[in-house]
Design an enzyme around this catalytic site. Structure first.
Site, PDB file in Angstrom:
ATOM      1  N   PRO A 389       5.587   4.443  -3.068  1.00 42.43           N
ATOM      2  CA  PRO A 389       6.919   4.943  -2.844  1.00 42.43           C
ATOM      3  C   PRO A 389       7.893   4.531  -3.844  1.00 42.43           C
ATOM      4  O   PRO A 389       7.647   3.621  -4.761  1.00 42.43           O
ATOM      5  CB  PRO A 389       6.755   4.022  -1.510  1.00 42.43           C
ATOM      6  CG  PRO A 389       5.570   3.554  -1.101  1.00 42.43           C
ATOM      7  CD  PRO A 389       4.810   3.445  -2.266  1.00 42.43           C
ATOM      8  N   PRO A 390       9.036   4.885  -3.358  1.00 44.70           N
ATOM      9  CA  PRO A 390      10.221   4.711  -4.493  1.00 44.70           C
ATOM     10  C   PRO A 390      10.513   2.815  -4.602  1.00 44.70           C
ATOM     11  O   PRO A 390      10.363   2.395  -3.306  1.00 44.70           O
ATOM     12  CB  PRO A 390      11.748   5.244  -3.959  1.00 44.70           C
ATOM     13  CG  PRO A 390      10.919   6.445  -3.042  1.00 44.70           C
ATOM     14  CD  PRO A 390       9.536   5.978  -2.430  1.00 44.70           C
ATOM     15  N   GLY A 391      10.798   2.451  -5.570  1.00 47.82           N
ATOM     16  CA  GLY A 391      11.285   1.037  -5.526  1.00 47.82           C
ATOM     17  C   GLY A 391       9.967  -0.093  -5.821  1.00 47.82           C
ATOM     18  O   GLY A 391      10.546  -1.146  -5.559  1.00 47.82           O
ATOM     19  N   VAL A 392       8.946   0.528  -5.830  1.00 50.37           N
ATOM     20  CA  VAL A 392       7.546  -0.387  -5.892  1.00 50.37           C
ATOM     21  C   VAL A 392       7.450  -0.838  -7.431  1.00 50.37           C
ATOM     22  O   VAL A 392       6.247  -1.764  -7.564  1.00 50.37           O
ATOM     23  CB  VAL A 392       6.393   0.079  -5.388  1.00 50.37           C
ATOM     24  CG1 VAL A 392       6.459   0.467  -3.850  1.00 50.37           C
ATOM     25  CG2 VAL A 392       5.909   1.440  -5.835  1.00 50.37           C
ATOM     26  N   GLY A 393       8.080  -0.307  -8.603  1.00 55.36           N
ATOM     27  CA  GLY A 393       7.847  -0.797  -9.792  1.00 55.36           C
ATOM     28  C   GLY A 393       6.902   0.173 -10.647  1.00 55.36           C
ATOM     29  O   GLY A 393       6.414  -0.593 -11.542  1.00 55.36           O
ATOM     30  N   LYS A 394       6.933   1.261 -10.394  1.00 59.52           N
ATOM     31  CA  LYS A 394       6.308   2.285 -11.373  1.00 59.52           C
ATOM     32  C   LYS A 394       6.502   2.139 -12.681  1.00 59.52           C
ATOM     33  O   LYS A 394       5.685   1.999 -13.603  1.00 59.52           O
ATOM     34  CB  LYS A 394       6.253   3.704 -10.799  1.00 59.52           C
ATOM     35  CG  LYS A 394       5.397   3.734  -9.284  1.00 59.52           C
ATOM     36  CD  LYS A 394       5.475   4.661  -8.705  1.00 59.52           C
ATOM     37  CE  LYS A 394       6.570   5.588  -8.631  1.00 59.52           C
ATOM     38  NZ  LYS A 394       7.696   4.991  -7.488  1.00 59.52           N
ATOM     39  N   THR A 395       7.865   2.409 -12.891  1.00 58.52           N
ATOM     40  CA  THR A 395       8.365   2.478 -14.204  1.00 58.52           C
ATOM     41  C   THR A 395       8.247   1.063 -14.926  1.00 58.52           C
ATOM     42  O   THR A 395       7.937   1.261 -16.145  1.00 58.52           O
ATOM     43  CB  THR A 395       9.691   3.071 -14.137  1.00 58.52           C
ATOM     44  OG1 THR A 395       9.832   4.275 -13.552  1.00 58.52           O
ATOM     45  CG2 THR A 395      10.309   3.202 -15.474  1.00 58.52           C
ATOM     46  N   SER A 716      -3.670  12.431  11.294  1.00 57.67           N
ATOM     47  CA  SER A 716      -3.954  11.014  11.385  1.00 57.67           C
ATOM     48  C   SER A 716      -3.773  10.578  12.798  1.00 57.67           C
ATOM     49  O   SER A 716      -3.860   9.457  13.049  1.00 57.67           O
ATOM     50  CB  SER A 716      -3.608  10.223  10.432  1.00 57.67           C
ATOM     51  OG  SER A 716      -1.982  10.253  10.411  1.00 57.67           O
ATOM     52  N   LYS A 759      -0.936   1.924   5.736  1.00 58.56           N
ATOM     53  CA  LYS A 759      -0.905   1.709   7.327  1.00 58.56           C
ATOM     54  C   LYS A 759      -1.288   0.469   7.593  1.00 58.56           C
ATOM     55  O   LYS A 759      -0.455  -0.258   8.506  1.00 58.56           O
ATOM     56  CB  LYS A 759      -1.975   2.846   7.743  1.00 58.56           C
ATOM     57  CG  LYS A 759      -1.640   4.187   7.524  1.00 58.56           C
ATOM     58  CD  LYS A 759      -2.715   5.135   8.130  1.00 58.56           C
ATOM     59  CE  LYS A 759      -2.171   6.619   7.939  1.00 58.56           C
ATOM     60  NZ  LYS A 759      -3.342   7.656   8.417  1.00 58.56           N
TER      61      LYS A 759
END
Length: 810
Positions: A389-395, A716, A759
Site C-alpha cells: 500500500p502507499p506510505g509503507v516505505g517502498k522507495t 474472497s 487480512k
C-alpha cells in the site's frame, strides 16, 4: 521661396517684435471665396489649412465630386472630418461630419490602375457648413469662412516662441519633422502665428478628436494653448522613443564590439599557439572524458567516426550541434566503470534497522538476497519488486539497499509513462532527441552497476507512441539486458550488473511476462505498535527538524501518539500519520510564539483540540442475525468487510444485492445463495441445524455490503455471504468476535484466497481474535512473522460445514 531651418529660426527670433503683415486673416488673402463648394469627407484625422498632403479616394464613389472640382475655375472643395466608419464608400452621413472643415485647392488629379484617384490637397482656410445645396453626388454645400482678428500681443508672441522651441526640439529627434517644416517655409512667412499654430498641430500624431478641437477653435490664443499641449505630448513621446532607441543601439554596439574583439583575440591566440578553436577544444574535452574508461570495440570505432565528422563540420552548422550533442552523451556513459560492493551482513542489518522499524520479514528477505550476492561475489541481474500500500516505505527500502551495497542510487517514476522512447531513447533523426532514462541513470550514477529504482511500475500507460511495459521486458530481463540497445546512442550497453528495484501498489495491472521476471517482496502495512515505533524514531524527529525545533523544545507522549495512530491515521502506511504529526508541530510552534515559552509538550488532552474530531472511531463490530464480518484486501491494505442479509418479503423467491459489488462478488453471492438453499433441504449437509428447508422457496433476500460508495470486488467473500444467509435462515446470530475469508464453490469447498497477511493485520487492528481461513492458505499463515500471528486464533476450513459448525455449533 526656400529657407533652411536655421535661417527660419534666425529670422523668427530677429523679427519677432516687428508687427505682422497678415492683419487679422488666418491665411494669405484670397481674391474670391466661393459661397458654394463640393464637400468630401476625410477619415482618421482632420485636414488643416497649413497642410499640403496627397489624398487617395475610391474613384467609383467620388469621381463625380473630383470632376466637379476640376471643371470649376477655382479648383476648390471643402474637406470635413467624418466619424462615419464607411465614409470612403461614397455614402455621406451628414450627421457624422465635424463642425469645422478646411477649404483645399486640388492639384494633380490622377487615376491609378486599381480605380483609385490620387490628388494633392493644399489647405487654404477654415470653413463652416451652413446648409446643403445638393444631397447627391457631387455633394454641394453653402459655406461660411470664420476669421480671427487677433491682436498682436506679447502673449501671442510668447506662445509662438514656445511653439518654435518645441518644433526645434522635435527636429533632431525625428527627421520627418524637417520635411514638414520645409513645406511650411515654402508657403508662409516666419511672422504668421496662425498658420504656425495649424502647422504645429498638423505635424503631431495626436488622435482625431483633439486635432478637430484645434480646428474648431478660431480664436488664436486658445488654439495656440491646445496646440502647445499636443506638441508637448509629442515631444515627450519622441524623447522616450529616442532614449529607447539609444539604449538598444548601445547594447547592439557593445555586443558587436565584444564579438569583433573576441574574434580578433581568437585569431591572435591561434597565431601564437596559446589557445585552440572550438572544434579542437570540444574534441579534446571528449577525449579527456574517456580517460579511465574501457570502451567496447564497436563504441570506440563509432566514437572515432563521430570525432572525425566533428572536425570537418562548421561550428555554426546544425549538423555540428547534433554531432556534438551525441558525443557529449556517448562520452558521459561510464564505460567499464563499476562500483565495488561492500557487502557486510552485519552492516546491512544495521542500515535496515536504522531506517525502518517493523517489516522484519521484508528485512530478512533483503538480507537473504544480499547474502547470496556476497557468497557469489557479485550482485547483479536481479529485479526486486516491492509491492504494498502507499506510505509503507517502498522507495526508502530501495535507498537502503543501495546504501547497504555502497552503490549510487537513481530513481525515476514510470507512472503515467506512455512513450517507449522514455525507456529506449529517441532516434537521432527526431528534433530534440535524447537517450532513454536508463542512459541518463548511468550518466548520473557514473557507474555501470547502480541501483536503479523504477517507481509506480503498475501505473504505466499505453498509447500510439508505444508500450513502455513491453519495452521494459528487454531492459529488465537478465538474459537480454547484457546487450541493451538505446535508440539514441545506437550502441549496446551492459545493464546486467545493475540492480533494478521496482515498486507497485498492486500486481493486477503489471503484464504477466514482466511480472514473471521479478522477485516479488510484499509490504503489507504496519500494526499500531510498529507505527508507534516509526513515529518515535523517524517521523517525529523529521518534523521537528523541518520546523527548526530541538527534541527538548517539543515533546509528545506515547499515549498521545497512540491516539493519533488509532483515531487519525489507521491506514496501512504511515504517510497520513506523518501529515498529522506535521500538523501537531505547526500548531505547537504557533503556541510557542504566542506564549513566548521555550518548551511545550503534547499530551492526550491536546490531540483533539489540535487535530479536530477523530476520523476513525472505535466501532463495535456489527453482530446479530444475518450479520457476519469478512476480511478483504485492497490496494491500501487489509480491511474488515461486514455482510448483512435480510428477508424483504415472502411473495416470490429472489436475491437482491447492493453495496457497489463487482461481477466476481455478485457471482459469489449467487453461489452462496444457491449452496445454502440446496443444502438446507432434505438430505443436505446443513439440515441438522434446524427446520429451514423451505425458507428460501418464497423468500426475497436482500444481501448488502455496507459503505456502498466504495467499489468492492474479488473472490474472497463466498463463505462470509453463505454464513450470513445461513444465519438468516436459522434465525440465529453467529458467534461474535470472528472474521473470515475464503471463496465457496457450489459443492461447499472452501477455496484459497490471497492477501492473508493484510487480512490478518486488519483483523488485529479491529481487535478481532478469531479468524477463519481456507485450509489451502495454511502455509501462507505459517510464513507470517510471529508478532503478526500473536494473539490470533485461526481455524482452517476445507468445507463450509466446518465454518458453519464453528459459527453456530452442532
Amino acid at each position: 521661396m526656400t529657407h533652411t531651418i536655421d535661417e527660419f529660426n534666425a529670422d523668427w527670433h530677429l523679427d519677432m517684435d516687428e508687427p505682422s503683415d497678415t492683419g487679422t486673416e488666418l491665411i494669405p488673402a484670397q481674391p474670391n471665396r466661393p459661397e458654394t463648394l463640393p464637400v468630401m469627407p476625410v477619415q482618421n484625422r482632420p485636414f488643416f489649412p497649413a497642410q499640403v498632403m496627397p489624398v487617395a479616394v475610391k474613384g467609383g464613389h467620388w469621381e463625380a465630386t473630383l470632376q466637379a472640382v476640376q471643371d470649376s475655375d477655382h479648383k476648390l472643395m471643402a474637406l470635413f472630418y467624418s466619424r462615419q466608419p464607411n465614409a470612403a464608400d461614397g455614402v455621406l452621413d451628414k450627421s457624422a461630419l465635424a463642425k469645422t472643415g478646411c477649404v483645399v485647392r486640388v492639384h494633380e488629379v490622377r487615376e491609378t490602375e486599381d480605380g483609385h484617384f490620387h490628388f494633392v490637397a493644399e489647405g487654404m482656410e477654415r470653413c463652416n457648413l451652413l446648409r446643403w445645396v445638393s444631397d447627391e453626388q457631387p455633394y454641394m454645400a453653402e459655406l461660411s469662412y470664420p476669421i480671427d482678428e487677433h491682436p498682436d500681443t506679447k502673449e501671442i508672441k510668447a506662445y509662438a516662441i514656445a511653439l518654435i522651441a518645441a518644433i526645434k526640439e522635435l527636429i533632431p529627434l525625428n527627421p520627418l519633422y524637417s520635411e514638414e517644416l520645409k513645406q511650411y517655409l515654402e508657403r508662409f512667412g516666419p511672422h504668421e502665428p496662425s498658420p504656425l499654430t495649424d502647422f504645429a498641430a498638423a505635424i503631431t500624431t495626436a488622435k482625431a478628436e483633439p486635432l478637430q478641437a484645434v480646428l474648431d477653435t478660431v480664436s488664436l490664443l486658445p488654439r495656440m494653448e491646445k496646440t502647445l499641449a499636443l506638441l508637448k505630448n509629442e515631444l515627450d513621446a519622441a524623447r522616450l522613443h529616442s532614449e529607447i532607441s539609444e539604449q538598444v543601439n548601445q547594447k547592439l554596439e557593445k555586443r558587436e564590439r565584444e564579438f569583433f574583439l573576441r574574434e580578433q583575440l581568437k585569431v591572435i591566440q591561434r597565431e601564437l599557439g596559446v589557445s585552440k578553436d572550438d572544434k579542437t577544444a570540444d574534441a579534446e574535452e571528449f577525449r579527456e572524458r574517456l580517460k579511465g574508461k574501457t570502451l567496447p570495440e564497436a563504441v570506440e570505432k563509432r566514437l572515432n567516426e563521430e570525432l572525425q565528422k566533428l572536425s570537418v563540420l562548421e561550428t555554426g552548422s546544425p549538423e555540428y550541434a547534433v554531432t556534438r550533442n551525441y558525443l557529449d552523451w556517448l562520452t558521459q556513459v561510464p564505460w567499464g566503470i563499476f562500483a565495488k560492493d561492500s557487502i557486510e551482513l552485519a552492516k546491512a542489518r544495521k542500515v535496515l534497522d536504522k531506517h525502518h522499524d517493523g517489516l522484519a520479514d521484508v528485512k530478512d528477505r533483503i538480507l537473504e538476497f544480499l547474502a547470496v550476492g556476497a557468497f557469489k561475489g557479485e550482485i547483479g541481474g536481479s529485479i526486486i519488486l516491492l509491492v504494498g500500500p502507499p506510505g509503507v516505505g517502498k522507495t526508502s527500502i530501495g535507498k537502503s539497499i543501495a546504501e547497504c551495497l555502497g552503490r549510487p542510487f537513481y530513481r525515476f517514476s514510470v507512472g503515467g509513462m506512455r512513450d517507449e522512447a522514455e525507456i529506449k531513447g529517441h532516434r537521432r533523426t527526431y528534433i530534440g532527441a535524447m537517450p532513454g532514462k536508463l542512459v541518463q541513470a548511468l550518466k548520473e550514477a557514473e557507474v555501470m552497476n547502480p541501483v536503479i529504482m523504477l517507481d509506480e511500475i503498475d501505473k504505466m500507460g499505453k498509447s500510439y507512441q508505444g508500450d513502455p511495459a513491453s519495452a521494459l521486458l528487454e531492459t529488465l530481463d537478465p538474459e537480454q539486458n547484457v546487450a541493451f540497445l538505446d535508440h539514441y546512442l545506437d550502441q549496446r550497453l551492459d545493464l546486467s550488473k545493475a540492480l533494478f528495484v521496482c515498486t507497485a501498489n498492486t500486481l493486477d495491472s503489471i503484464p504477466g511476462p514482466l511480472l514473471d521476471r521479478m522477485d516479488v517482496i510484499r509490504l503489507s502495512g504496519y500494526l499500531a505498535e510498529e507505527k508507534l515505533a516509526i513515529a518515535k524514531h523517524h517521523l517525529w524527529p523529521r518534523q521537528l527538524e523541518k520546523a527548526g525545533l530541538k527534541r527538548s523544545q517539543l515533546r509528545i507522549s506515547d499515549p498521545a501518539l497512540r491516539i493519533v495512530i488509532d483515531g487519525y491515521a489507521r491506514e496501512a502506511g504511515v504517510r497520513a500519520l506523518e501529515k498529522q504529526l506535521a500538523k501537531l508541530v505547526r500548531k505547537s510552534v504557533v503556541r510557542l510564539m504566542e506564549s513566548e515559552q521555550d518548551k511545550a509538550s503534547i499530551g492526550i488532552k491536546d490531540i483533539e483540540p489540535m487535530l479536530g474530531m477523530p476520523r476513525f472511531k472505535a466501532e463495535d463490530l456489527l453482530s446479530g442475525v444475518g450479520i457476519v464480518t469478512g476480511l478483504a484486501w485492497t490496494s491500501l491494505g487489509g480491511a474488515t468487510l461486514p455482510v448483512e442479509a435480510r428477508r424483504i418479503h415472502e411473495q416470490r423467491r429472489g436475491l437482491h444485492l447492493s453495496g457497489q459489488l463487482g461481477d466476481v462478488m455478485k457471482e459469489s453471492a449467487t453461489i452462496a445463495h444457491s449452496y445454502v438453499s440446496a443444502n438446507l433441504g432434505e438430505g443436505g449437509s446443513l439440515t441438522h441445524y434446524g427446520d429451514a428447508a423451505n425458507y428460501f422457496d418464497q423468500a426475497h433476500i436482500h444481501l448488502h455490503v455496507p459503505d456502498g460508495a466504495t467499489p468492492k470486488d474479488g473472490p474472497s467473500a463466498g463463505i462470509t455471504m453463505a454464513t450470513a444467509l445461513l444465519s438468516l435462515a436459522l434465525n440465529r446470530a453467529p458467534r461474535s468476535g470472528v472474521a473470515m475469508t475464503g471463496e465457496l464453490s457450489l459443492t461447499g469447498q472452501v477455496m484459497a484466497v490471497g492477501g492473508i497477511r493484510e487480512k490478518v493485520i486488519s483483523a488485529k487492528r479491529q481487535k478481532i481474535t478469531t479468524v477463519i481461513l481456507p485450509d489451502a492458505n495454511r502455509g501462507d499463515f505459517d510464513e507470517l512473522p510471529d508478532y503478526v500471528k500473536a494473539g490470533i486464533t485461526v481455524h482452517f476450513a476445507e468445507r463450509f460445514e466446518q465454518v458453519a459448525e464453528w459459527m453456530f455449533g452442532r
